[in-house]
Scaffold this motif. Structure first.
Motif, PDB file in Angstrom:
ATOM      1  N   MET A   1       0.823  -1.188   0.000  1.00 53.17           N
ATOM      2  CA  MET A   1       0.000   0.000   0.000  1.00 53.17           C
ATOM      3  C   MET A   1       0.868   1.253   0.000  1.00 53.17           C
ATOM      4  O   MET A   1       0.531   2.213  -0.671  1.00 53.17           O
ATOM      5  N   ILE A   2       1.946   1.226   0.759  1.00 53.80           N
ATOM      6  CA  ILE A   2       2.813   2.403   0.829  1.00 53.80           C
ATOM      7  C   ILE A   2       3.415   2.690  -0.537  1.00 53.80           C
ATOM      8  O   ILE A   2       3.525   3.847  -0.934  1.00 53.80           O
ATOM      9  N   GLY A   3       3.776   1.635  -1.277  1.00 54.61           N
ATOM     10  CA  GLY A   3       4.310   1.832  -2.623  1.00 54.61           C
ATOM     11  C   GLY A   3       3.322   2.550  -3.524  1.00 54.61           C
ATOM     12  O   GLY A   3       3.695   3.443  -4.285  1.00 54.61           O
ATOM     13  N   LEU A   4       2.059   2.190  -3.442  1.00 52.79           N
ATOM     14  CA  LEU A   4       1.037   2.865  -4.248  1.00 52.79           C
ATOM     15  C   LEU A   4       0.812   4.291  -3.765  1.00 52.79           C
ATOM     16  O   LEU A   4       0.643   5.203  -4.576  1.00 52.79           O
ATOM     17  N   ILE A   5       0.828   4.481  -2.455  1.00 51.66           N
ATOM     18  CA  ILE A   5       0.591   5.814  -1.895  1.00 51.66           C
ATOM     19  C   ILE A   5       1.686   6.790  -2.289  1.00 51.66           C
ATOM     20  O   ILE A   5       1.401   7.948  -2.603  1.00 51.66           O
ATOM     21  N   VAL A   6       2.941   6.338  -2.287  1.00 57.23           N
ATOM     22  CA  VAL A   6       4.050   7.252  -2.603  1.00 57.23           C
ATOM     23  C   VAL A   6       4.331   7.340  -4.098  1.00 57.23           C
ATOM     24  O   VAL A   6       5.255   8.025  -4.521  1.00 57.23           O
ATOM     25  N   LEU A  13       3.934  -3.608  -7.202  1.00 55.05           N
ATOM     26  CA  LEU A  13       3.553  -4.795  -7.966  1.00 55.05           C
ATOM     27  C   LEU A  13       4.592  -5.903  -7.827  1.00 55.05           C
ATOM     28  O   LEU A  13       4.242  -7.067  -7.598  1.00 55.05           O
ATOM     29  N   ILE A  14       5.859  -5.552  -7.943  1.00 59.60           N
ATOM     30  CA  ILE A  14       6.931  -6.546  -7.788  1.00 59.60           C
ATOM     31  C   ILE A  14       6.892  -7.135  -6.379  1.00 59.60           C
ATOM     32  O   ILE A  14       6.981  -8.347  -6.194  1.00 59.60           O
ATOM     33  N   LEU A  15       6.752  -6.270  -5.384  1.00 62.13           N
ATOM     34  CA  LEU A  15       6.705  -6.733  -3.995  1.00 62.13           C
ATOM     35  C   LEU A  15       5.497  -7.634  -3.755  1.00 62.13           C
ATOM     36  O   LEU A  15       5.611  -8.692  -3.139  1.00 62.13           O
ATOM     37  N   PHE A  16       4.351  -7.235  -4.260  1.00 57.75           N
ATOM     38  CA  PHE A  16       3.126  -8.020  -4.096  1.00 57.75           C
ATOM     39  C   PHE A  16       3.274  -9.405  -4.728  1.00 57.75           C
ATOM     40  O   PHE A  16       2.984 -10.423  -4.104  1.00 57.75           O
ATOM     41  N   PHE A  17       3.749  -9.447  -5.950  1.00 60.49           N
ATOM     42  CA  PHE A  17       3.883 -10.699  -6.702  1.00 60.49           C
ATOM     43  C   PHE A  17       4.889 -11.640  -6.041  1.00 60.49           C
ATOM     44  O   PHE A  17       4.600 -12.807  -5.793  1.00 60.49           O
ATOM     45  N   THR A  18       6.061 -11.134  -5.745  1.00 63.47           N
ATOM     46  CA  THR A  18       7.116 -12.005  -5.222  1.00 63.47           C
ATOM     47  C   THR A  18       6.883 -12.386  -3.762  1.00 63.47           C
ATOM     48  O   THR A  18       7.236 -13.488  -3.349  1.00 63.47           O
ATOM     49  N   HIS A  19       6.278 -11.497  -2.992  1.00 62.21           N
ATOM     50  CA  HIS A  19       5.967 -11.828  -1.602  1.00 62.21           C
ATOM     51  C   HIS A  19       4.906 -12.943  -1.548  1.00 62.21           C
ATOM     52  O   HIS A  19       4.967 -13.813  -0.678  1.00 62.21           O
ATOM     53  N   ALA A  20       3.980 -12.920  -2.485  1.00 56.03           N
ATOM     54  CA  ALA A  20       2.948 -13.954  -2.533  1.00 56.03           C
ATOM     55  C   ALA A  20       3.570 -15.331  -2.729  1.00 56.03           C
ATOM     56  O   ALA A  20       3.182 -16.302  -2.071  1.00 56.03           O
ATOM     57  N   PHE A  21       4.540 -15.439  -3.608  1.00 54.23           N
ATOM     58  CA  PHE A  21       5.200 -16.727  -3.830  1.00 54.23           C
ATOM     59  C   PHE A  21       6.063 -17.118  -2.636  1.00 54.23           C
ATOM     60  O   PHE A  21       6.092 -18.280  -2.223  1.00 54.23           O
ATOM     61  N   GLU A  77      10.956  -3.592  -2.524  1.00 58.93           N
ATOM     62  CA  GLU A  77      11.194  -2.711  -1.379  1.00 58.93           C
ATOM     63  C   GLU A  77      12.199  -1.617  -1.717  1.00 58.93           C
ATOM     64  O   GLU A  77      12.032  -0.471  -1.300  1.00 58.93           O
ATOM     65  N   LEU A  78      13.228  -1.955  -2.459  1.00 64.12           N
ATOM     66  CA  LEU A  78      14.235  -0.955  -2.840  1.00 64.12           C
ATOM     67  C   LEU A  78      13.603   0.158  -3.669  1.00 64.12           C
ATOM     68  O   LEU A  78      13.874   1.343  -3.438  1.00 64.12           O
ATOM     69  N   LEU A  79      12.763  -0.209  -4.627  1.00 68.03           N
ATOM     70  CA  LEU A  79      12.083   0.810  -5.432  1.00 68.03           C
ATOM     71  C   LEU A  79      11.188   1.695  -4.564  1.00 68.03           C
ATOM     72  O   LEU A  79      11.180   2.927  -4.713  1.00 68.03           O
ATOM     73  N   ILE A  80      10.463   1.074  -3.646  1.00 68.35           N
ATOM     74  CA  ILE A  80       9.572   1.845  -2.767  1.00 68.35           C
ATOM     75  C   ILE A  80      10.388   2.729  -1.827  1.00 68.35           C
ATOM     76  O   ILE A  80      10.090   3.918  -1.660  1.00 68.35           O
ATOM     77  N   PHE A  81      11.440   2.183  -1.215  1.00 73.67           N
ATOM     78  CA  PHE A  81      12.260   2.962  -0.285  1.00 73.67           C
ATOM     79  C   PHE A  81      12.968   4.108  -0.998  1.00 73.67           C
ATOM     80  O   PHE A  81      13.113   5.197  -0.439  1.00 73.67           O
ATOM     81  N   THR A  82      13.403   3.883  -2.229  1.00 77.01           N
ATOM     82  CA  THR A  82      14.054   4.951  -2.999  1.00 77.01           C
ATOM     83  C   THR A  82      13.083   6.098  -3.263  1.00 77.01           C
ATOM     84  O   THR A  82      13.426   7.271  -3.118  1.00 77.01           O
TER      85      THR A  82
END
Length: 149
Positions: A1-6, A13-21, A77-82
């Motif tokens: 959610m934070i990735g979408l908010i920022v 999307l990458i975090l959602f997909f890979t975290h699910a697996f 996470e890196l993309l979101i944190f950046t």
């Protein structure tokens, strides 16, 4: 959610997909051992070794869900944190501290679970499915790193 908010939908999307697996692999492999050892508490799973697909999946999935490089969760996470660095330094600090605490906690407990001289290996179909799920998270991260360079 934070990735979408920022404003970082790709990271989200990458975090959602890979975290699910990664999370699927974690639940499958830990569930297999809980069933096999006849326990209802994950704390009772210990010393399963690393020689079977199930225990390898348990180890890899813990790395995946905690955002270890080069898993896809790390890339997301890196993309979101950046992006968050340019939006809110205090929020970034809170999230980095939280991610660090989660990383240490999860990986400490999983390392305790798989560290062993004796093996309680399980090589059934669910173990291979869990391992494949953990590997999807790893491969997605490697591919994302290659594409985003």
């Amino acid at each position: 959610m934070i990735g979408l908010i920022v404003g970082q939908p790709l990271g989200a999307l990458i975090l959602f997909f890979t975290h699910a697996f990664g999370k699927t692999a974690a639940f499958l492999s830990s569930g297999v051992y809980m069933e096999r050892l006849g326990t209802k508490r994950i704390d009772d799973v210990e010393r399963v070794g690393l020689s079977s697909p199930t225990s390898t999946s348990l180890f890899l999935s813990s790395l995946a869900v905690t955002g270890t490089p080069p898993f896809g969760t790390f890339v997301g996470e890196l993309l979101i944190f950046t992006t968050l660095f340019h939006v809110s330094i205090p929020l970034l600090a809170v999230l980095l501290i939280s991610a660090g605490i989660a990383f240490v906690s999860v990986n400490y407990h999983v390392t305790r679970m798989v560290k062993s001289k004796e093996e309680k290996a399980y090589s059934g179909l669910l173990g291979y499915i869990a391992l494949a799920s953990a590997i999807v998270s790893l491969l997605a991260g490697v591919i994302a790193i290659g594409v985003l360079q």
